[in-house]
Design an enzyme around this catalytic site. Structure first.
Site, short mmCIF file in Angstrom:
data_model
loop_
_atom_site.label_atom_id
_atom_site.label_comp_id
_atom_site.label_asym_id
_atom_site.label_seq_id
_atom_site.Cartn_x
_atom_site.Cartn_y
_atom_site.Cartn_z
N LYS A 121 -53.74 15.70 66.19
CA LYS A 121 -53.19 16.98 66.86
C LYS A 121 -54.27 17.79 67.52
O LYS A 121 -54.37 18.36 68.55
CB LYS A 121 -51.96 17.59 66.29
CG LYS A 121 -50.90 16.72 66.07
CD LYS A 121 -50.13 17.42 64.83
CE LYS A 121 -48.80 16.41 64.81
NZ LYS A 121 -47.83 16.89 63.44
N GLN A 152 -47.08 21.22 59.06
CA GLN A 152 -46.99 19.69 58.84
C GLN A 152 -46.38 19.29 57.94
O GLN A 152 -46.41 19.72 56.50
CB GLN A 152 -48.63 19.08 58.71
CG GLN A 152 -48.72 17.53 58.74
CD GLN A 152 -48.51 16.85 59.83
OE1 GLN A 152 -48.66 17.44 61.02
NE2 GLN A 152 -47.60 15.81 59.78
N ASP A 206 -42.32 22.25 67.30
CA ASP A 206 -41.94 21.13 66.64
C ASP A 206 -40.42 21.01 67.08
O ASP A 206 -39.91 19.76 66.86
CB ASP A 206 -42.15 21.13 65.13
CG ASP A 206 -42.93 20.14 64.64
OD1 ASP A 206 -43.15 18.83 65.34
OD2 ASP A 206 -43.23 19.84 63.53
#
Ligand code: NDP
Length: 284
Positions: free
Chosen positions: A52, A96, A119
């Site tokens: 990422k 995460q 997200d």
């Protein structure tokens, strides 16, 4: 013989457009910025986060990783997220997953400011997706739709079967497919006669996490097959949920694993971060 649907190529095309958009925003004084919070040392999570960060760098965005030990308390993590919510220099926040057992994922996701939830996991954003409002669509489902569109297949009126009903893949991709006017069937571990259902699919999306669950007996000739699964086989090799070599003869298009859905997931994260930056900074 199916055409292989390379996520890498599609991702490269989209990332080139994102890089141009980032340049344009920089001229207006805005550099989109993503902060990823990584708790613990899980090797898979570390490698996802590295991917990422690299992708952000490639398109000219700012990115930062906040690393925290897996012994931290839930409150410490919530305080960190709160600080990022308040920080005007951060446009996108991603924690995460998975998190260590002492931390409730739901509490963390619900603490992220929905305007920075790149997200797309916050209940407000999922609710907006449900009712068809503009929102941050979670990255893997958005990437799957993008990949299907690249095959030139119109989803309108098509029969799409989704195997898997998780909150991060199966359910949101089914909602997006409905928005595209597909006729959607969702299967899960209690589905009876999976083969009979999957054989009816014009487009088959498999997001289960079981290596080789889907074989040629599940797929009718001409089906577009999107394999979301990422598993390690006995030899330690990354494989999908679909027996690729078998289904290659049946499908019209098929995504490989790795190199299929994965590259699109990160690309959609970049896209969402650009969108968050524009909305927060109020620039077009
Ligand atoms: P979950 O474990 O959350 O969900 C799996 C789903 O599969 C569940 O709905 C489960 O049903 C269903 N299922 C399990 N066994 C069967 C079966 N025998 N027949 C039919 N359905 C079954 O997984 P995720 O959605 O999080 O992930 C799925 C896969 O996709 C994983 O391999 C994951 O690594 C991968 N993934 C890849 C991404 C990428 O970027 N490429 C991103 C996200 C995930 P039930 O609900 O009844 O338990």
């Amino acid at each position: 013989m199916a055409t292989i649907l390379s996520g890498k190529e599609v991702a490269q095309d989209i990332r080139a457009d994102i890089a141009k958009e980032v340049d344009r925003l920089k001229e207006k004084g805005v550099t989109p910025a993503l902060t990823v919070v990584l708790v613990g040392e899980d090797p898979a999570s570390q490698s996802y986060v590295t991917g990422k960060m690299r992708a952000c760098e490639e398109v000219g965005m700012r990115s930062e990783v906040i690393r925290m030990p897996d012994t931290i308390s839930q409150q410490e993590l919530l305080d960190t997220v709160e600080r990022l919510n308040q920080n005007p220099n951060v446009h996108g926040i991603l924690v995460q997953l998975p998190l260590p057992p002492q931390i409730e994922e739901k509490a963390v996701i619900e603490t992220i400011d929905p305007r920075k939830d790149v997200d797309g996991f916050h209940p407000i954003n999922i609710g907006k997706l449900m009712i068809g409002d503009d929102t941050f669509v979670s990255c893997t489902p958005a990437g799957i739709i993008e990949l299907i569109k690249r095959t030139g297949t119109s989803l309108k009126g098509k029969r799409v079967v989704v195997v898997g009903r998780s909150n991060i893949v199966g359910k949101p991709v089914s909602l997006l497919l409905l928005q595209e006017h597909a006729t959607v069937t969702i299967c899960h571990s209690h589905t009876q006669d999976l083969t009979a259902i999957t054989k009816q699919a014009d487009v088959l999306i498999v997001a289960v996490g079981r290596a080789g669950l889907i074989g040629k007996e599940h797929v009718s000739p001409g089906t577009v097959v999107i394999d979301v699964g990422v598993n390690r086989n006995e030899a330690g090799k990354l494989v999908g949920d679909v027996r690729f070599d078998e289904v290659l003869d049946q499908a019209s298009w098929i995504t490989p694993v790795p190199g299929g859905v994965g590259p699109l997931t990160i690309t959609m994260l970049l896209k969402n971060t650009v969108k968050a930056a524009k909305q927060i900074e109020n620039v077009d």
